[in-house]
Design an enzyme around this catalytic site. Structure first.
Site, PDB file in Angstrom:
ATOM      1  N   CYS A  77       0.865  -1.179   0.081  1.00 15.28           N
ATOM      2  CA  CYS A  77       0.092   0.034   0.023  1.00 15.28           C
ATOM      3  C   CYS A  77       0.908   1.454  -0.123  1.00 15.28           C
ATOM      4  O   CYS A  77       1.652   1.450  -0.944  1.00 15.28           O
ATOM      5  CB  CYS A  77      -1.053  -0.117   1.092  1.00 15.28           C
ATOM      6  SG  CYS A  77      -2.428   0.980   0.851  1.00 15.28           S
ATOM      7  N   ARG A  97      -1.847   7.307  -6.150  1.00 14.39           N
ATOM      8  CA  ARG A  97      -2.620   7.312  -4.759  1.00 14.39           C
ATOM      9  C   ARG A  97      -4.160   7.325  -4.465  1.00 14.39           C
ATOM     10  O   ARG A  97      -4.708   8.055  -5.547  1.00 14.39           O
ATOM     11  CB  ARG A  97      -1.854   8.572  -3.956  1.00 14.39           C
ATOM     12  CG  ARG A  97      -0.467   8.542  -3.838  1.00 14.39           C
ATOM     13  CD  ARG A  97       0.168   9.490  -3.145  1.00 14.39           C
ATOM     14  NE  ARG A  97      -0.379   9.638  -1.568  1.00 14.39           N
ATOM     15  CZ  ARG A  97      -0.223  10.720  -0.789  1.00 14.39           C
ATOM     16  NH1 ARG A  97       0.391  11.691  -0.956  1.00 14.39           N
ATOM     17  NH2 ARG A  97      -0.946  10.713   0.513  1.00 14.39           N
ATOM     18  N   ILE A 126      -7.446  -0.631   1.380  1.00 14.26           N
ATOM     19  CA  ILE A 126      -7.781   0.811   2.117  1.00 14.26           C
ATOM     20  C   ILE A 126      -7.216   1.884   1.629  1.00 14.26           C
ATOM     21  O   ILE A 126      -5.814   1.982   1.591  1.00 14.26           O
ATOM     22  CB  ILE A 126      -7.319   0.608   3.447  1.00 14.26           C
ATOM     23  CG1 ILE A 126      -7.977  -0.791   4.259  1.00 14.26           C
ATOM     24  CG2 ILE A 126      -7.726   1.622   4.354  1.00 14.26           C
ATOM     25  CD1 ILE A 126      -7.195  -1.096   5.391  1.00 14.26           C
ATOM     26  N   HIS A 162      -3.296  -4.852   1.670  1.00 15.22           N
ATOM     27  CA  HIS A 162      -2.794  -5.135   3.060  1.00 15.22           C
ATOM     28  C   HIS A 162      -2.739  -6.559   3.357  1.00 15.22           C
ATOM     29  O   HIS A 162      -3.906  -7.217   3.945  1.00 15.22           O
ATOM     30  CB  HIS A 162      -3.573  -4.459   3.992  1.00 15.22           C
ATOM     31  CG  HIS A 162      -3.447  -2.836   4.247  1.00 15.22           C
ATOM     32  ND1 HIS A 162      -2.581  -2.266   5.173  1.00 15.22           N
ATOM     33  CD2 HIS A 162      -3.844  -1.660   3.524  1.00 15.22           C
ATOM     34  CE1 HIS A 162      -2.624  -1.043   4.986  1.00 15.22           C
ATOM     35  NE2 HIS A 162      -3.413  -0.594   3.663  1.00 15.22           N
ATOM     36  N   GLU A 164      -1.224  -7.966   5.468  1.00 12.51           N
ATOM     37  CA  GLU A 164      -1.046  -8.415   6.886  1.00 12.51           C
ATOM     38  C   GLU A 164      -2.335  -8.450   7.703  1.00 12.51           C
ATOM     39  O   GLU A 164      -2.378  -8.696   8.816  1.00 12.51           O
ATOM     40  CB  GLU A 164      -0.051  -7.308   7.516  1.00 12.51           C
ATOM     41  CG  GLU A 164      -0.692  -6.052   7.938  1.00 12.51           C
ATOM     42  CD  GLU A 164      -0.722  -5.026   6.631  1.00 12.51           C
ATOM     43  OE1 GLU A 164      -0.732  -5.438   5.615  1.00 12.51           O
ATOM     44  OE2 GLU A 164      -1.325  -3.984   6.913  1.00 12.51           O
TER      45      GLU A 164
END
Ligand code: GLN
Length: 186
Positions: A77, A97, A126, A162, A164
């Site tokens: 990200c 972005r 996100i 993401h 993670e």
């Protein structure tokens, strides 16, 4: 020993995943933290804040040197944005972005990755960027609506989501496999 850039953002969750896979983890805040790393993860967060942190700590040149030495780097990200042409200039891509929209437009998707067995990877987006332009040396691994969201270039792996946060460690495993392969060669 895997470094996790800990200037800002989601570094703690990356450290948890990496440790669960058997890696030792060191949080990276200043250039000395980069010494002796076998790999580096750059988490998501906010790339403007991260840029200020990189400038404040004098991290740009040491980070470029680490990547240039062949050390595997995994950007996620905002961490992907930080590797692009307009930031550290390591990954030959332009990131756009917030390309998928604002916080309310966050979403999840199942992405098929070449070389990753066991079904699609669940990806949490996100305020995610996408890759708006990629040079010839960049391999696109996955896209959403025709926009690249996962790319690889030599020792650099970057995803706009993401990994993670989805309880699916396969991308971290892929990154660590690259780290092990490099250690075996040296
Ligand atoms: N929108 C953020 C940025 O531009 C990235 C979002 C994220 O890392 N989840 O830096």
């Amino acid at each position: 020993m895997i470094g996790v850039v800990a200037l800002q953002g989601g570094y703690a969750a990356h450290a948890v995943v990496l440790r669960s896979l058997g890696a030792e983890v060191r949080e990276v805040r200043v250039p000395a933290d980069l010494d002796g790393l076998d790999g580096l993860v750059w988490p998501g967060g906010e790339s403007t804040t991260m840029t200020l942190g990189v400038e404040r700590e004098g991290l740009a040149e040491p980070l470029r040197a680490l990547a240039a030495s062949g050390t595997p780097v995994f950007g996620t990200c905002a961490g992907m944005i930080m590797l692009d042409r307009s930031h550290l200039g390591l990954l030959d891509v332009d990131c756009r972005r917030n390309a998928f929209g604002r916080q309310v437009n966050s979403f999840e998707a199942d992405l098929q990755f070449p070389g990753i067995d066991g079904g699609p990877v669940r990806a949490v987006f996100i305020r995610a960027p996408w890759v708006a332009d990629a040079g010839a040396g960049v391999t696109v691994l996955a896209s959403v609506d025709g926009h690249p969201v996962a790319v690889e270039q030599g020792n650099l792996l970057a995803v706009s989501f993401h990994p993670e946060l989805s309880a699916d460690p396969r991308l971290h495993e892929r990154f660590l496999a690259g780290v092990q392969a490099r250690r075996a060669r040296s």
